[in-house]
Design an enzyme around this catalytic site. Structure first.
Site, PDB file in Angstrom:
ATOM      1  N   THR A 134      43.697  11.033  27.454  1.00 16.85           N
ATOM      2  CA  THR A 134      44.129  11.440  26.120  1.00 16.85           C
ATOM      3  C   THR A 134      43.747  12.889  25.840  1.00 16.85           C
ATOM      4  O   THR A 134      42.785  13.412  26.420  1.00 16.85           O
ATOM      5  CB  THR A 134      43.475  10.534  25.056  1.00 16.85           C
ATOM      6  OG1 THR A 134      43.731  11.050  23.750  1.00 16.85           O
ATOM      7  CG2 THR A 134      41.961  10.488  25.232  1.00 16.85           C
ATOM      8  N   ASP A 135      44.465  13.519  24.907  1.00 19.71           N
ATOM      9  CA  ASP A 135      44.104  14.870  24.498  1.00 19.71           C
ATOM     10  C   ASP A 135      42.853  14.885  23.631  1.00 19.71           C
ATOM     11  O   ASP A 135      42.256  15.946  23.394  1.00 19.71           O
ATOM     12  CB  ASP A 135      45.271  15.555  23.763  1.00 19.71           C
ATOM     13  CG  ASP A 135      45.725  14.826  22.502  1.00 19.71           C
ATOM     14  OD1 ASP A 135      45.185  13.747  22.194  1.00 19.71           O
ATOM     15  OD2 ASP A 135      46.650  15.333  21.832  1.00 19.71           O
ATOM     16  N   GLU A 136      42.422  13.718  23.161  1.00 22.72           N
ATOM     17  CA  GLU A 136      41.256  13.675  22.277  1.00 22.72           C
ATOM     18  C   GLU A 136      39.958  14.059  22.989  1.00 22.72           C
ATOM     19  O   GLU A 136      38.961  14.363  22.330  1.00 22.72           O
ATOM     20  CB  GLU A 136      41.139  12.294  21.635  1.00 22.72           C
ATOM     21  CG  GLU A 136      42.316  11.961  20.731  1.00 22.72           C
ATOM     22  CD  GLU A 136      42.124  10.694  19.925  1.00 22.72           C
ATOM     23  OE1 GLU A 136      41.000  10.462  19.441  1.00 22.72           O
ATOM     24  OE2 GLU A 136      43.095   9.936  19.777  1.00 22.72           O
ATOM     25  N   TYR A 160      35.428   6.624  21.112  1.00 28.51           N
ATOM     26  CA  TYR A 160      36.610   6.446  21.967  1.00 28.51           C
ATOM     27  C   TYR A 160      36.832   7.660  22.863  1.00 28.51           C
ATOM     28  O   TYR A 160      36.931   7.529  24.088  1.00 28.51           O
ATOM     29  CB  TYR A 160      37.854   6.201  21.114  1.00 28.51           C
ATOM     30  CG  TYR A 160      39.139   6.463  21.866  1.00 28.51           C
ATOM     31  CD1 TYR A 160      39.467   5.726  23.005  1.00 28.51           C
ATOM     32  CD2 TYR A 160      40.022   7.468  21.453  1.00 28.51           C
ATOM     33  CE1 TYR A 160      40.636   5.974  23.716  1.00 28.51           C
ATOM     34  CE2 TYR A 160      41.193   7.712  22.156  1.00 28.51           C
ATOM     35  CZ  TYR A 160      41.486   6.973  23.281  1.00 28.51           C
ATOM     36  OH  TYR A 160      42.643   7.222  23.988  1.00 28.51           O
ATOM     37  N   LYS A 164      36.592   8.128  27.028  1.00 31.40           N
ATOM     38  CA  LYS A 164      37.693   8.605  27.874  1.00 31.40           C
ATOM     39  C   LYS A 164      37.286   9.871  28.615  1.00 31.40           C
ATOM     40  O   LYS A 164      37.664  10.061  29.785  1.00 31.40           O
ATOM     41  CB  LYS A 164      38.942   8.846  27.031  1.00 31.40           C
ATOM     42  CG  LYS A 164      39.609   7.575  26.513  1.00 31.40           C
ATOM     43  CD  LYS A 164      40.088   6.663  27.638  1.00 31.40           C
ATOM     44  CE  LYS A 164      41.272   7.226  28.376  1.00 31.40           C
ATOM     45  NZ  LYS A 164      41.808   6.272  29.401  1.00 31.40           N
TER      46      LYS A 164
END
Length: 363
Positions: A134-136, A160, A164
């Site tokens: 994810t870009d997060e 989260y 990741k």
């Protein structure tokens, strides 16, 4: 033709990947999914009974079962999508995210490494382990900051995104230390059909159809880049086929929108196709249902993806713009109430109530 092992293949993005591979290639898909609350075999549609689809209900943390799947089915590549993925859930219960996203990825990597190391040389050279992230993991951006590139330092904000980021680091370590041929992709916010109704777009669509409040965190000015799930699936297939092992590719939809803009766009589409019933005579449009609620802890301000690498090196482009993708998404939810009714279990309703009902409304 190849045998592809997809983890999380009954989830939102994973099921789109499975459906595309079965519809557009001659490949066999081994679909490994634990079937947690967000895993739904209904999301596979007719693909579930496809002769080239094999389903294995397995937890990626269960090493013995993962080893069995590798030895029994002998995959040529792995696409790893199995993950806990909802930020709000990670805030209230981070342990499950560490277990699945970190421990599960470590288990899968180690089993894949052992399997890969014993393959004949030609198969060993072709094998790929593709990790979907994810870009997060990059943290957040200010309004004028340049978009995330593959070189942006990691600065995760939530349990989260931290889990990741940890899994991304593990994948790179297995590539650097053991030579496992890995690929990593970091995507922006996905939307489209079959998305579990805790995420913003399906939540707003379904609440609006029932005349319920449309909750928006803070002032609704947090910005996300939106990527249609079918475009994402096409990008993942492109990276698996053409990507350079050891390399990372960012995938975005080129559609930065504030949360408020997204909700208002959904309301306007529903006003055209599904007007408010007369029982809501005090309301004139779906926008009247918008309710601002207190913000969640550590809410990232903005995400934006620079997809130069995948577009220039692998010639991938999104086929949907936000308007066309959102229109198709809203129509899908209107056309598929049976899927919605099946997925909205008692556990789901309890979660929505726990997450939103206790939040204080703000002006």
């Amino acid at each position: 033709m190849m045998k592809l092992l997809v983890t999380g293949g009954a989830g939102f993005i994973g099921s789109a990947v499975v459906r595309q591979f079965l519809a557009e290639t001659d490949d066999t898909v081994i679909n490994l999914d634990k079937l947690t609350y967000a895993g739904n075999l209904d999301s596979l549609g007719d693909s579930y009974d496809h002769p080239r689809h094999i389903f294995e209900r397995v937890d990626i943390c269960d090493r013995a079962e993962v080893e069995r799947v590798f030895q029994q089915h002998r995959p040529d590549a792995v696409m790893h999508l199995a993950a806990e993925s909802h930020v709000d859930r990670s805030i209230t219960g981070p342990a499950a995210f560490i277990e699945t996203n970190v421990v599960g990825t470590s288990t899968l990597l180690d089993v894949a490494r052992g399997y890969w190391s014993e393959l004949p040389s030609e198969q060993k050279q072709r094998f790929r382990f593709h990790h979907i992230s994810t870009d997060e993991v990059y943290g957040d951006l200010g309004p004028e900051d340049p978009a995330f590139t593959e070189e942006t330092p990691y600065a995760p904000s939530s349990p989260y995104s931290a889990s990741k980021a940890s899994s991304d680091h593990l994948v790179r370590a297995w590539q650097r230390t053991y030579g496992l041929p890995t690929l990593i992709t970091n995507c922006s916010n996905n939307y489209g059909p079959y998305q579990f109704p805790e995420k913003l777009i399906p939540l707003v669509i379904l609440n609006a159809l029932e005349g319920k409040p449309l909750p928006i965190y803070g002032k609704g000015d947090n910005i996300r880049d939106w990527l249609h799930v079918e475009d994402h699936a096409r990008a993942l297939r492109t990276v698996l086929a053409q990507g350079e092992p050891g390399r990372t590719y960012n995938i975005g939809g080129r559609a930065e929108k504030t949360n408020l803009q997204v909700v208002e766009a959904i309301c306007d589409l529903l006003d055209t196709h599904y007007p408010l019933p007369t029982t809501h005579s005090r309301l004139t449009t779906h926008r009247d249902l918008i309710t601002f609620v207190s913000d969640r802890p550590g809410h990232d301000r903005r995400y934006a993806i620079d997809d130069t690498r995948i577009s220039q090196e692998l010639d991938w482009q999104p086929q949907e713009n936000f308007d066309s993708g959102l229109r198709k998404t809203v129509q899908w939810y209107l056309d598929n109430p049976e899927w919605v009714n099946r997925v909205r279990s008692g556990a789901y309703r309890e979660w929505i109530e726990a997450n939103y009902a206790s939040r204080e409304a703000v002006s």
